[in-house]
Design an enzyme around this catalytic site. Structure first.
Site, mmCIF file in Angstrom:
data_model
loop_
_atom_site.group_PDB
_atom_site.id
_atom_site.type_symbol
_atom_site.label_atom_id
_atom_site.label_comp_id
_atom_site.label_asym_id
_atom_site.label_seq_id
_atom_site.Cartn_x
_atom_site.Cartn_y
_atom_site.Cartn_z
ATOM 1 C CD GLU A 162 -37.052 -21.391 36.412
ATOM 2 O OE1 GLU A 162 -37.395 -20.503 35.782
ATOM 3 O OE2 GLU A 162 -37.504 -22.193 37.263
ATOM 4 C CD GLU A 361 -39.524 -21.433 32.022
ATOM 5 O OE1 GLU A 361 -40.239 -20.871 32.819
ATOM 6 O OE2 GLU A 361 -39.221 -22.348 32.042
#
Length: 455
Positions: A162, A361
């Protein structure tokens, strides 16, 4: 219940600073999250990752639990400050990760290692952090070392987790470490994170020629007014997707942010370096984002708790509003909508064809409690996981090349600025004792994996 192809990977994920603890043990030096969490007012209740879930001391128990769950893979991150404190190899840090990787392999669990999950060594931040080019070069050195010492045993390498959060929450809105609030620095950080990825992939493959390489992006699935969607999608998704996948930086993103920065940090050859070939693209998804153009009257709403203001995590989107979305909501205040995951995966398959995908995720926080009988009944999380796994199945049916699914998270952990107030785990962690308790969602996930393997 949808079907999944043979070889589909079922896993769970964690991150070093969130679970390891042992913050000052065996040669580890501070990261930006150590500094940030010890700064008064930064983290809820003054929580830190000093002990976290104590995985550093309980890793054998945790690996045994992974095997009992039936995981085919475990996604974890390496602590740069533990492995290369001060830029020097730390044998005790390497020993920890080497033993962990070997134990996973002995249990038939594929190690999926993330090099960077937000915990930049503090000394590198002190030298300028991600807004300066040298940090990308230091990252490449770190990647080379990791590839040299672990590359023969790691199944898949993820360079960055991320990078949007690292750049725009860390240097834009300041709600993540290192807590800076300069949109120009945030955009420079985004570029140097992209560059670090490209240089890191090349460094990994130089040391471990067979390395499978990836990057994980948190996709903002935006819905609403077309112009607002374009702007947010540009600075949240395409600013990473396009250069990483060989298209260079989007011209509309450069135009939208021209008043903030002249993009002089991009040098000749950078975009070619960023576009190192990938083996798989990691996709993190939790909820969709609703956007509309702001009419200039009244306060703007916030996106996932990040205020749309001068300290916005979306530079160039000053005229975008983030109105409330329909529920239900998780404990994070995020709306639950599994259809967004299908749409994200199908969009990536359509817009970036030929790139294998993996959901790295996906999960939800709820206010879990251990009852008098020692059980944790988390029906909301079971429903969340069930619906989102079915959403992956729908994407597969629509033609998306999805190779695996990792639940977030294996266990409750330090949830960044929220400290220990939010629980995402399949395993409940009693922080004073470190005791792990299987939640109903862990039992459910074990059965779902077994059912998928039975076909």
């Amino acid at each position: 219940m949808g079907t999944f192809p043979e070889g589909f990977v079922w896993g769970a994920a964690t991150a070093a600073y969130q679970i390891e603890g042992a913050a000052a043990e065996d040669g580890r030096t501070p990261s930006i999250w150590d500094t940030y969490s010890h700064t008064p007012g930064r983290v809820l209740d003054g929580d830190t990752g000093d002990v976290a879930a104590d995985h550093y001391h309980r890793w054998r128990e945790d690996v045994a639990t992974m095997a009992e769950l039936g995981l085919g893979a475990y996604r974890f991150s390496l602590s740069w400050s533990r492995l290369l404190p001060g830029g020097r190899p730390n044998p005790r840090g390497l020993d920890f990760y080497s033993r962990l990787v070997d134990a996973l392999l002995e249990r038939g669990i594929a190690p999926v290692a993330t090099l960077y999950h937000w915990d930049l060594p503090q000394e590198i931040e002190d030298a300028g952090g991600w807004p300066v080019r040298e940090t990308a070069e230091r990252f490449a050195e770190y990647a080379a070392y990791a590839g040299r010492v672990l590359g023969d045993r790691v199944h898949t390498w993820t360079t960055l987790n991320e990078p949007w959060c690292s750049a725009f929450l860390g240097y834009g809105s300041g709600v993540h470490a290192p807590g800076r609030t300069d949109p120009a620095d945030a955009l420079a950080a985004a570029h140097h994170l992209n560059l670090a990825h490209g240089l890191g992939v090349r460094a990994l493959r130089a040391e471990a020629p067979g390395a499978r390489c990836s990057i994980t992006l948190n996709m903002h699935h935006t819905r609403g007014d077309a112009e607002a969607v374009r702007k947010v999608d540009g600075v949240a998704n395409r600013i990473f997707l396009d250069p990483v996948l060989g298209r260079g930086y989007p011209e509309d993103v450069r135009a939208d942010t021209a008043a903030i920065t002249g993009w002089g940090f991009v040098r000749d050859g950078d975009e070619a370096a960023i576009a190192a070939p990938l083996d798989v693209l990691g996709v993190n998804y939790y909820s969709p984002t609703l956007v509309k153009l702001w009419d200039g009257t009244g306060p703007r709403a916030s996106a996932h708790g990040h205020a749309g203001s001068a300290a916005s995590p979306f530079p160039g989107c000053e005229d975008v509003d983030f109105p409330p979305q329909p529920g239900p909501y998780t404990a994070m205040g995020w709306p639950v909508d599994a259809t967004g995951l299908t749409e994200v995966l199908v969009r990536l398959h359509r817009d970036y064809p030929g790139v294998p995908l993996m959901v790295t995720e996906n999960g939800a926080a709820y206010p879990d409690r251990v009852d008098a009988g020692g059980a944790v009944h988390d029906a909301d999380r079971v429903a969340y996981l069930r619906d989102h796994i079915e959403a992956v199945g729908a994407a597969l049916a629509a033609g998306a090349d999805v190779r695996g699914y990792f639940a977030w998270s294996l266990m409750d952990n330090f949830e960044w600025s929220y400290g220990y107030s939010k629980r995402f785990g399949l395993l409940h962690v009693d922080y004073p004792t470190g005791t792990r308790t299987w939640k109903d969602s862990a039992h459910w996930y074990r059965e779902r994996i077994a059912a998928a393997r039975r076909g």
